[in-house]
Write an enzyme that holds these catalytic residues in place. Sequence first.
Site, PDB file in Angstrom:
ATOM      1  N   CYS A 292    -116.701   2.685 -35.893  1.00 21.93           N
ATOM      2  CA  CYS A 292    -116.507   2.705 -34.433  1.00 21.93           C
ATOM      3  C   CYS A 292    -115.674   1.487 -34.060  1.00 21.93           C
ATOM      4  O   CYS A 292    -114.993   0.911 -34.923  1.00 21.93           O
ATOM      5  CB  CYS A 292    -117.840   2.760 -33.692  1.00 21.93           C
ATOM      6  SG  CYS A 292    -118.901   1.315 -33.958  1.00 21.93           S
TER       7      CYS A 292
ATOM      8  N   ASN B  40    -118.755  -1.925 -34.308  1.00 22.03           N
ATOM      9  CA  ASN B  40    -119.765  -1.856 -35.400  1.00 22.03           C
ATOM     10  C   ASN B  40    -121.098  -2.477 -34.973  1.00 22.03           C
ATOM     11  O   ASN B  40    -121.807  -3.041 -35.805  1.00 22.03           O
ATOM     12  CB  ASN B  40    -119.244  -2.494 -36.704  1.00 22.03           C
ATOM     13  CG  ASN B  40    -120.076  -2.196 -37.949  1.00 22.03           C
ATOM     14  OD1 ASN B  40    -120.145  -3.018 -38.859  1.00 22.03           O
ATOM     15  ND2 ASN B  40    -120.716  -1.048 -38.027  1.00 22.03           N
TER      16      ASN B  40
ATOM     17  N   CYS C 220    -122.854  -0.643 -32.093  1.00 23.82           N
ATOM     18  CA  CYS C 220    -123.578   0.423 -31.371  1.00 23.82           C
ATOM     19  C   CYS C 220    -123.553   1.738 -32.149  1.00 23.82           C
ATOM     20  O   CYS C 220    -124.550   2.159 -32.720  1.00 23.82           O
ATOM     21  CB  CYS C 220    -122.995   0.635 -29.975  1.00 23.82           C
ATOM     22  SG  CYS C 220    -123.132  -0.809 -28.882  1.00 23.82           S
ATOM     23  N   ARG C 221    -122.405   2.425 -32.161  1.00 20.27           N
ATOM     24  CA  ARG C 221    -122.383   3.799 -32.677  1.00 20.27           C
ATOM     25  C   ARG C 221    -122.397   3.888 -34.202  1.00 20.27           C
ATOM     26  O   ARG C 221    -123.167   4.667 -34.772  1.00 20.27           O
ATOM     27  CB  ARG C 221    -121.146   4.534 -32.129  1.00 20.27           C
ATOM     28  CG  ARG C 221    -121.221   4.748 -30.622  1.00 20.27           C
ATOM     29  CD  ARG C 221    -119.882   5.129 -30.037  1.00 20.27           C
ATOM     30  NE  ARG C 221    -118.929   4.025 -30.150  1.00 20.27           N
ATOM     31  CZ  ARG C 221    -117.640   4.093 -29.847  1.00 20.27           C
ATOM     32  NH1 ARG C 221    -117.140   5.252 -29.437  1.00 20.27           N
ATOM     33  NH2 ARG C 221    -116.865   3.039 -29.958  1.00 20.27           N
ATOM     34  N   SER C 222    -121.527   3.110 -34.885  1.00 22.40           N
ATOM     35  CA  SER C 222    -121.451   3.307 -36.354  1.00 22.40           C
ATOM     36  C   SER C 222    -122.682   2.784 -37.098  1.00 22.40           C
ATOM     37  O   SER C 222    -123.102   3.420 -38.075  1.00 22.40           O
ATOM     38  CB  SER C 222    -120.145   2.773 -36.944  1.00 22.40           C
ATOM     39  OG  SER C 222    -119.997   1.396 -36.734  1.00 22.40           O
TER      40      SER C 222
ATOM     41  N   ASP D  64    -118.895   5.722 -25.981  1.00 24.06           N
ATOM     42  CA  ASP D  64    -119.251   4.325 -26.250  1.00 24.06           C
ATOM     43  C   ASP D  64    -120.367   3.897 -25.286  1.00 24.06           C
ATOM     44  O   ASP D  64    -120.169   3.918 -24.069  1.00 24.06           O
ATOM     45  CB  ASP D  64    -117.994   3.485 -26.030  1.00 24.06           C
ATOM     46  CG  ASP D  64    -118.217   2.033 -26.378  1.00 24.06           C
ATOM     47  OD1 ASP D  64    -119.382   1.624 -26.561  1.00 24.06           O
ATOM     48  OD2 ASP D  64    -117.209   1.307 -26.457  1.00 24.06           O
TER      49      ASP D  64
HETATM   50  P1  4NP Z   1    -119.389   0.331 -30.666  1.00 18.52           P
HETATM   51  O1  4NP Z   1    -119.546  -0.214 -29.166  1.00 18.52           O
HETATM   52  O2  4NP Z   1    -117.903   0.521 -30.911  1.00 18.52           O
HETATM   53  O3  4NP Z   1    -120.127   1.621 -30.650  1.00 18.52           O
HETATM   54  O4  4NP Z   1    -120.001  -0.705 -31.584  1.00 18.52           O
HETATM   55  C1  4NP Z   1    -118.886  -1.353 -28.681  1.00 18.52           C
HETATM   56  C2  4NP Z   1    -119.405  -2.590 -28.923  1.00 18.52           C
HETATM   57  C3  4NP Z   1    -118.788  -3.707 -28.410  1.00 18.52           C
HETATM   58  C4  4NP Z   1    -117.651  -3.569 -27.634  1.00 18.52           C
HETATM   59  C5  4NP Z   1    -117.131  -2.306 -27.390  1.00 18.52           C
HETATM   60  C6  4NP Z   1    -117.749  -1.192 -27.934  1.00 18.52           C
HETATM   61  N1  4NP Z   1    -117.041  -4.710 -27.086  1.00 18.52           N
HETATM   62  O5  4NP Z   1    -116.109  -4.540 -26.263  1.00 18.52           O
HETATM   63  O6  4NP Z   1    -117.419  -5.850 -27.398  1.00 18.52           O
END
Ligand code: 4NP
Length: 161
Positions: free
Chosen positions: A8, A11, A13-15, A125
Site C-alpha cells: 500500500c 505500510n 494500514c492496509r498492507s 485508504d
Molecule cells: P496505508 O495508509 O497506505 O494503508 O498504510 C496510509 C498511511 C499513512 C499515510 C497515508 C496512507 N500518510 O499519509 O502518512
Amino acid sequence: MISLLFVCLGNICRSPTAEGVFRATCQQRGLSGQFRIDSAGTAGWHVGKPPDTRGVAAAGRRGVDLSMLRARQVEAGDFENFDFILAMDESNIEDLSALRPQGSSAHLHRFLEFNKSANSLDVPDPYYGGDDGFELVLDLITQASEGFLDHLIATGYIESN
Ligand code: 4NP
C-alpha cells in the site's frame, strides 16, 4: 513455496492488515507451509513503525495480531524476491509499475481482483477517516484472501488440503 508481498502507500494500514489476515486465513485452511508473506509501502514515511493503532485494534477484535509488524519501503529487488505483488489501489500499481525492473516475472495485481463481491478494485485508504474505514478494509481483505487462495488452488499454484 509461493512468496507474496502486499503493498500500500504507508505500510501501516492496509498492507499490514492484508499480511496478517492472509496469514491467518492460510492457518485456518491448513495452507501456511506453502507461503512466505510480507508487506511494504511505496512511501518511506513510516519505515520501522508498527501498524496504525486503530488497525491493530480492529484486527485484534477479529483474532488477528498485527502488533509485531514493522513498516518498510518497497524496493526494486522485491520484484525478484516475490512471486506475487498484491497492491491495494491503482495508485500503488502506478508506483510499482515505475519501480519494476525490465524482465521481472513477478505477477502484479490489485488484491481486490480476487474479491468477487467488491464494488471497486481499490481498498479505500482508512488513514484520514474513522474506525469504520478499518472495518471495511478488514471485510474487503478477508474476502480477497479467501478468493486468492481459491484462485491459487484452481490454477494449480498450490495444493488444497
Ligand atoms: P496505508 O495508509 O497506505 O494503508 O498504510 C496510509 C498511511 C499513512 C499515510 C497515508 C496512507 N500518510 O499519509 O502518512
